[in-house]
Design a protein around this motif. Sequence first.
Motif, PDB file in Angstrom:
ATOM      1  N   ARG A   1       7.893-132.767 -26.163  1.00 15.93           N
ATOM      2  CA  ARG A   1       8.802-133.065 -25.099  1.00 15.93           C
ATOM      3  C   ARG A   1       8.527-134.366 -24.492  1.00 15.93           C
ATOM      4  O   ARG A   1       7.329-134.885 -24.407  1.00 15.93           O
ATOM      5  CB  ARG A   1       8.472-131.953 -23.894  1.00 15.93           C
ATOM      6  CG  ARG A   1       9.001-130.428 -24.330  1.00 15.93           C
ATOM      7  CD  ARG A   1       8.778-129.698 -23.337  1.00 15.93           C
ATOM      8  NE  ARG A   1       7.294-129.437 -22.956  1.00 15.93           N
ATOM      9  CZ  ARG A   1       7.219-128.586 -21.610  1.00 15.93           C
ATOM     10  NH1 ARG A   1       7.990-128.581 -20.781  1.00 15.93           N
ATOM     11  NH2 ARG A   1       5.659-128.695 -21.362  1.00 15.93           N
ATOM     12  N   GLN A   2       9.628-135.019 -24.171  1.00 20.31           N
ATOM     13  CA  GLN A   2       9.409-136.300 -23.464  1.00 20.31           C
ATOM     14  C   GLN A   2      10.328-136.532 -22.453  1.00 20.31           C
ATOM     15  O   GLN A   2      11.639-136.847 -22.874  1.00 20.31           O
ATOM     16  CB  GLN A   2       9.387-137.668 -24.597  1.00 20.31           C
ATOM     17  CG  GLN A   2       9.133-138.830 -23.808  1.00 20.31           C
ATOM     18  CD  GLN A   2       8.849-140.111 -25.002  1.00 20.31           C
ATOM     19  OE1 GLN A   2       9.548-140.062 -25.675  1.00 20.31           O
ATOM     20  NE2 GLN A   2       7.908-140.992 -24.658  1.00 20.31           N
TER      21      GLN A   2
ATOM     22  N   GLY B   1      13.335-135.201 -20.626  1.00 19.14           N
ATOM     23  CA  GLY B   1      14.135-133.950 -20.889  1.00 19.14           C
ATOM     24  C   GLY B   1      14.409-133.868 -22.156  1.00 19.14           C
ATOM     25  O   GLY B   1      15.435-132.904 -22.341  1.00 19.14           O
ATOM     26  N   ASP B   2      14.056-134.845 -23.081  1.00 21.44           N
ATOM     27  CA  ASP B   2      14.201-134.697 -24.325  1.00 21.44           C
ATOM     28  C   ASP B   2      13.100-134.161 -25.185  1.00 21.44           C
ATOM     29  O   ASP B   2      12.096-133.927 -24.807  1.00 21.44           O
ATOM     30  CB  ASP B   2      14.984-136.087 -24.666  1.00 21.44           C
ATOM     31  CG  ASP B   2      16.047-136.539 -24.067  1.00 21.44           C
ATOM     32  OD1 ASP B   2      17.020-135.498 -23.667  1.00 21.44           O
ATOM     33  OD2 ASP B   2      16.294-137.656 -23.597  1.00 21.44           O
ATOM     34  N   LEU B   3      13.417-134.358 -26.607  1.00 18.65           N
ATOM     35  CA  LEU B   3      12.419-133.980 -27.691  1.00 18.65           C
ATOM     36  C   LEU B   3      12.195-135.292 -28.459  1.00 18.65           C
ATOM     37  O   LEU B   3      13.131-136.049 -28.745  1.00 18.65           O
ATOM     38  CB  LEU B   3      12.927-132.990 -28.699  1.00 18.65           C
ATOM     39  CG  LEU B   3      12.890-131.305 -28.067  1.00 18.65           C
ATOM     40  CD1 LEU B   3      13.414-130.570 -29.204  1.00 18.65           C
ATOM     41  CD2 LEU B   3      11.477-130.987 -27.407  1.00 18.65           C
TER      42      LEU B   3
ATOM     43  N   ARG C   1      10.031-120.397 -29.127  1.00 21.88           N
ATOM     44  CA  ARG C   1       9.987-121.469 -27.975  1.00 21.88           C
ATOM     45  C   ARG C   1      10.309-120.977 -26.432  1.00 21.88           C
ATOM     46  O   ARG C   1       9.797-121.719 -25.539  1.00 21.88           O
ATOM     47  CB  ARG C   1      10.727-122.422 -28.296  1.00 21.88           C
ATOM     48  CG  ARG C   1      10.729-123.815 -27.447  1.00 21.88           C
ATOM     49  CD  ARG C   1      11.718-124.789 -27.817  1.00 21.88           C
ATOM     50  NE  ARG C   1      11.731-125.818 -26.729  1.00 21.88           N
ATOM     51  CZ  ARG C   1      12.696-126.943 -26.742  1.00 21.88           C
ATOM     52  NH1 ARG C   1      13.685-126.759 -27.557  1.00 21.88           N
ATOM     53  NH2 ARG C   1      12.587-127.743 -25.757  1.00 21.88           N
TER      54      ARG C   1
ATOM     55  N   GLU D   1       7.912-122.315 -23.246  1.00 20.93           N
ATOM     56  CA  GLU D   1       7.258-123.362 -23.949  1.00 20.93           C
ATOM     57  C   GLU D   1       6.286-124.369 -22.956  1.00 20.93           C
ATOM     58  O   GLU D   1       6.140-125.666 -23.104  1.00 20.93           O
ATOM     59  CB  GLU D   1       8.539-124.388 -24.070  1.00 20.93           C
ATOM     60  CG  GLU D   1       9.430-124.772 -22.807  1.00 20.93           C
ATOM     61  CD  GLU D   1      10.331-125.999 -22.882  1.00 20.93           C
ATOM     62  OE1 GLU D   1      10.622-126.779 -22.025  1.00 20.93           O
ATOM     63  OE2 GLU D   1      10.989-126.289 -24.162  1.00 20.93           O
TER      64      GLU D   1
ATOM     65  N   VAL E   1       4.017-126.481 -25.163  1.00 23.16           N
ATOM     66  CA  VAL E   1       4.579-127.541 -26.014  1.00 23.16           C
ATOM     67  C   VAL E   1       3.955-128.661 -25.294  1.00 23.16           C
ATOM     68  O   VAL E   1       3.977-129.270 -24.270  1.00 23.16           O
ATOM     69  CB  VAL E   1       5.928-127.425 -26.005  1.00 23.16           C
ATOM     70  CG1 VAL E   1       6.471-128.856 -26.839  1.00 23.16           C
ATOM     71  CG2 VAL E   1       6.711-126.406 -26.655  1.00 23.16           C
TER      72      VAL E   1
ATOM     73  N   GLU F   1       3.563-132.470 -24.317  1.00 23.01           N
ATOM     74  CA  GLU F   1       4.632-133.300 -23.511  1.00 23.01           C
ATOM     75  C   GLU F   1       3.888-134.719 -23.402  1.00 23.01           C
ATOM     76  O   GLU F   1       2.748-134.924 -23.346  1.00 23.01           O
ATOM     77  CB  GLU F   1       4.822-133.047 -22.134  1.00 23.01           C
ATOM     78  CG  GLU F   1       5.809-133.767 -21.443  1.00 23.01           C
ATOM     79  CD  GLU F   1       6.121-133.025 -20.016  1.00 23.01           C
ATOM     80  OE1 GLU F   1       7.200-133.545 -19.643  1.00 23.01           O
ATOM     81  OE2 GLU F   1       5.680-131.807 -19.906  1.00 23.01           O
TER      82      GLU F   1
END
Length: 332
Positions: A237-238, A240-242, A314, A317, A320, A322
């Motif tokens: 995650r970065q 609001g995106d991947l 997922r 999440e 996950v 970040e």
Amino acid sequence: MARASSKKPRDLPSIDPMPARVDPCLATLVNKPPKGPDWAYEVKWDGYRLAVHIEPGRVRILTRGGYDWTERFPTIVDDARRLAVKTAILDGEAVVLDEHGRSDFGMLQRALGRLPSAIEAGAIVFLSFDLLYLDGRDLRRLPLRERRRLLEPLVAGREGAVRLSEEVQADGDEFFRVACAHGLEGIIAKHVEKPYRSGRGEWWQKITCKRRDSFVVVGFEPSTVPGHLGRLLLAARQGGDLAYVGGCGTGWSHDLSRELRNLLESIATKSPAVNLRRKNAVFTEPVLVAEVEYRAWTDDGKLRHAAFKGIRPREDEATVFEIPVADQPKNN
């Protein structure tokens, strides 16, 4: 005439309302164990972080991200009902132990039924390492040593699905060396004088034998062996995106490779979740998370020497990895 009681409401025993959910206390990754008499050590378990909420007439099991997974852990629910409490919140880890007493994340995944398995759900145990609420009293304000003093009589020595995660009295450096030599994931150090604080902080520290994190599966590369998996494509995650962080091509058996390939083909998509062009890649819906062990990060933000350890949905999440916006992971 009867004399009215002089007892005032403030003299009555206080009852703290039971929280519907508590954000967990998270350990900060450090390079070596802290030293001093105020630190206690535990094994770093390789499983799912859970909170077990016990109330009159029901037991709830919540994940780190707040999802209700009660139905997935029936043996933990049944055993939690047998504890000598009216109300309680136990913090701990759901694991499956191998024949050497080590937690095995892959075995846990199979017991939960994501992939074909001979491992029964009854093999899952909950190792409790903290007590946040007990019979009308919120314990989070107490120091860890007091919370452990109240926890241990409830779960110590039990052989059921709810057990105690033991504290180890040892030199931190020596305990870490022995943990790594025995194939454990690492150790946790906790400051015994600190209250329970949600979020990540220095009062709980983790020292890992190798780096290990969770990444979203965004695709795969087929193997040269027909029907098998060559390489998983992973993202963190970065904002609001991947963001694509590379992949891993080891860590699965011959049979698991085929099972994973079938699973990933069932969620294939023509719309990649990351900005990536790669010949022969098959992109997937970003609905699965892979547990990955790795040594470090490359200078361009990719995983180095990554190996697959397990897979899960997922939906929760919170675990996950970040990447801070406009930043890249740093080597430790």
